[in-house]
Scaffold this motif. Structure first.
Motif, PDB file in Angstrom:
ATOM      1  N   ALA A  19       0.821  -1.210   0.000  1.00 54.07           N
ATOM      2  CA  ALA A  19       0.000   0.000   0.000  1.00 54.07           C
ATOM      3  C   ALA A  19       0.854   1.259   0.000  1.00 54.07           C
ATOM      4  CB  ALA A  19      -0.937  -0.007   1.203  1.00 54.07           C
ATOM      5  N   MET A  20       1.907   1.272   0.803  1.00 50.93           N
ATOM      6  CA  MET A  20       2.760   2.454   0.873  1.00 50.93           C
ATOM      7  C   MET A  20       3.505   2.667  -0.441  1.00 50.93           C
ATOM      8  SD  MET A  20       4.111   2.325   4.821  1.00 50.93           S
ATOM      9  CE  MET A  20       4.541   4.060   4.935  1.00 50.93           C
ATOM     10  N   LEU A  25       5.080   6.339  -0.966  1.00 48.03           N
ATOM     11  CA  LEU A  25       5.589   6.861   0.294  1.00 48.03           C
ATOM     12  C   LEU A  25       6.922   6.225   0.670  1.00 48.03           C
ATOM     13  CD1 LEU A  25       2.281   6.807   2.377  1.00 48.03           C
ATOM     14  CD2 LEU A  25       3.317   8.759   1.205  1.00 48.03           C
ATOM     15  N   GLU A  26       7.795   7.024   1.222  1.00 45.84           N
ATOM     16  CA  GLU A  26       9.051   6.512   1.766  1.00 45.84           C
ATOM     17  C   GLU A  26       8.877   6.275   3.254  1.00 45.84           C
ATOM     18  OE1 GLU A  26      12.262   9.105   0.821  1.00 45.84           O
ATOM     19  OE2 GLU A  26      12.051   8.863  -1.357  1.00 45.84           O
ATOM     20  N   LEU A  73      -3.724   5.919   5.699  1.00 48.71           N
ATOM     21  CA  LEU A  73      -2.870   6.503   4.659  1.00 48.71           C
ATOM     22  C   LEU A  73      -3.697   7.206   3.589  1.00 48.71           C
ATOM     23  CD1 LEU A  73      -0.261   3.625   4.241  1.00 48.71           C
ATOM     24  CD2 LEU A  73       0.089   5.825   5.385  1.00 48.71           C
ATOM     25  N   ASP A  74      -4.831   6.606   3.223  1.00 41.90           N
ATOM     26  CA  ASP A  74      -5.682   7.253   2.223  1.00 41.90           C
ATOM     27  C   ASP A  74      -6.384   8.486   2.781  1.00 41.90           C
ATOM     28  OD1 ASP A  74      -5.406   6.245  -0.304  1.00 41.90           O
ATOM     29  OD2 ASP A  74      -7.225   5.039  -0.298  1.00 41.90           O
ATOM     30  N   LYS A  75      -6.636   8.505   4.077  1.00 43.42           N
ATOM     31  CA  LYS A  75      -7.288   9.669   4.685  1.00 43.42           C
ATOM     32  C   LYS A  75      -6.343  10.855   4.800  1.00 43.42           C
ATOM     33  CE  LYS A  75     -11.567   8.518   5.541  1.00 43.42           C
ATOM     34  NZ  LYS A  75     -12.698   9.286   4.941  1.00 43.42           N
ATOM     35  N   ILE A  76      -5.087  10.596   5.163  1.00 48.95           N
ATOM     36  CA  ILE A  76      -4.166  11.714   5.348  1.00 48.95           C
ATOM     37  C   ILE A  76      -3.607  12.208   4.016  1.00 48.95           C
ATOM     38  CG2 ILE A  76      -3.550  11.042   7.690  1.00 48.95           C
ATOM     39  CD1 ILE A  76      -0.883   9.979   6.557  1.00 48.95           C
TER      40      ILE A  76
END
Length: 275
Positions: A19-20, A25-26, A73-76
């Protein structure tokens, strides 16, 4: 800053890594060897009282549970390669898959993995006394509310454990659900777009592949699932997120122990031959 506490073979950790990567995202990693008992370290239990992985720490905020982490993660970062569909109906369909993972498939995967392989790996790494301590260290509420007792039984008795056969059949039923969902000719599970549904299910199909149990879908048994897994496996982030983090010795254990277990799994599922 994102810090991910994870383990190579954990399907839940693999889901979050996948997902990341999808979000671009790192992150910094803290490797928790769950087959040696690192998750029972008191400092880690303060972060994750269930003593499981993954755990995400984002700028000091602790988030546990892989499904919740993905939703967080999708919310932020809602506009950065969103994983959840924007269409309400498709969002609901994707949530059915993630809900199924949490309620049924993940506990079944834990059972399948310990029955087919991890029981042998833990004994090899820790010895008889170490295995007793490993089993005793699991919190009363962990993967499920009764996982402490179930892990002990699956580890000690393997295929002879109560519920082992039922868990394997339950696992297979979800592969059939995927096969059915893909009968429409779509490439992906929901709305013909790669989404959290595919991210959530990929580690569980890959777990079977790593356990030499791909006969559950190959040789014409589930052709749509076989094609889906080929597509997922070809994605740029699949290997780095789901395969490369698994240590070589553990990869060998999964493959070899799983291959030895395959005849019993095939018998349970009434799969006559993998040829």
């Amino acid at each position: 800053m994102f810090t991910l506490y994870h383990h190579g073979s954990s399907v839940c950790a693999a889901k979050v890594r996948f997902a990341m990567a999808q979000k671009g995202l790192e992150w910094e990693g803290v490797y928790i060897d769950i087959l040696k008992g690192d998750q029972f370290d008191p400092e880690y239990v303060k972060l994750n009282p269930k003593a499981v992985v993954p755990t995400l720490v984002h700028d000091g905020t602790v988030i546990v549970d892989s499904t919740v982490i993905c939703e967080y993660l999708d919310k932020i970062l809602p506009d950065l390669n969103p994983m959840h569909p924007s269409d309400p109906w498709e969002y609901a369909q994707a949530r059915y898959w993630t809900k199924a993972v949490d309620e049924d498939l993940h506990p079944a995967c834990a059972a399948l993995t310990f029955v087919c392989s991890h029981r042998h790996t833990v004994l090899k790494n820790l010895g008889e006394e170490g295995m007793k301590n490993f089993l005793a260290s699991t919190p009363p509420i962990s993967v499920t509310s009764d996982w402490k007792a179930k892990k002990d039984i699956f580890t000690r008795y393997g295929f002879e454990a109560p519920e082992a056969v039922d868990k394997i059949k339950l696992y297979d039923s979800y592969l059939w659900k995927m096969e059915k969902a893909l009968e429409t000719g779509n490439d992906w599970l929901v709305g013909n777009e790669f989404s959290i549904a595919d991210i959530a299910m990929a580690p569980y199909v890959n777990r079977c592949a790593m356990l030499s149990l791909s006969g559950m879908w190959t040789n014409g048994r589930m052709p749509n699932l076989e094609k889906w897994f080929s597509r997922v496996s070809a994605l740029p982030n699949f290997k780095t997120c789901l395969l490369d983090w698994v240590p070589e010795d553990l990869t060998s254990d999964l493959r070899e122990n799983g291959a030895k277990s395959w005849p019993e799994v095939a018998k349970i599922l009434d799969i006559v031959s993998r040829n």
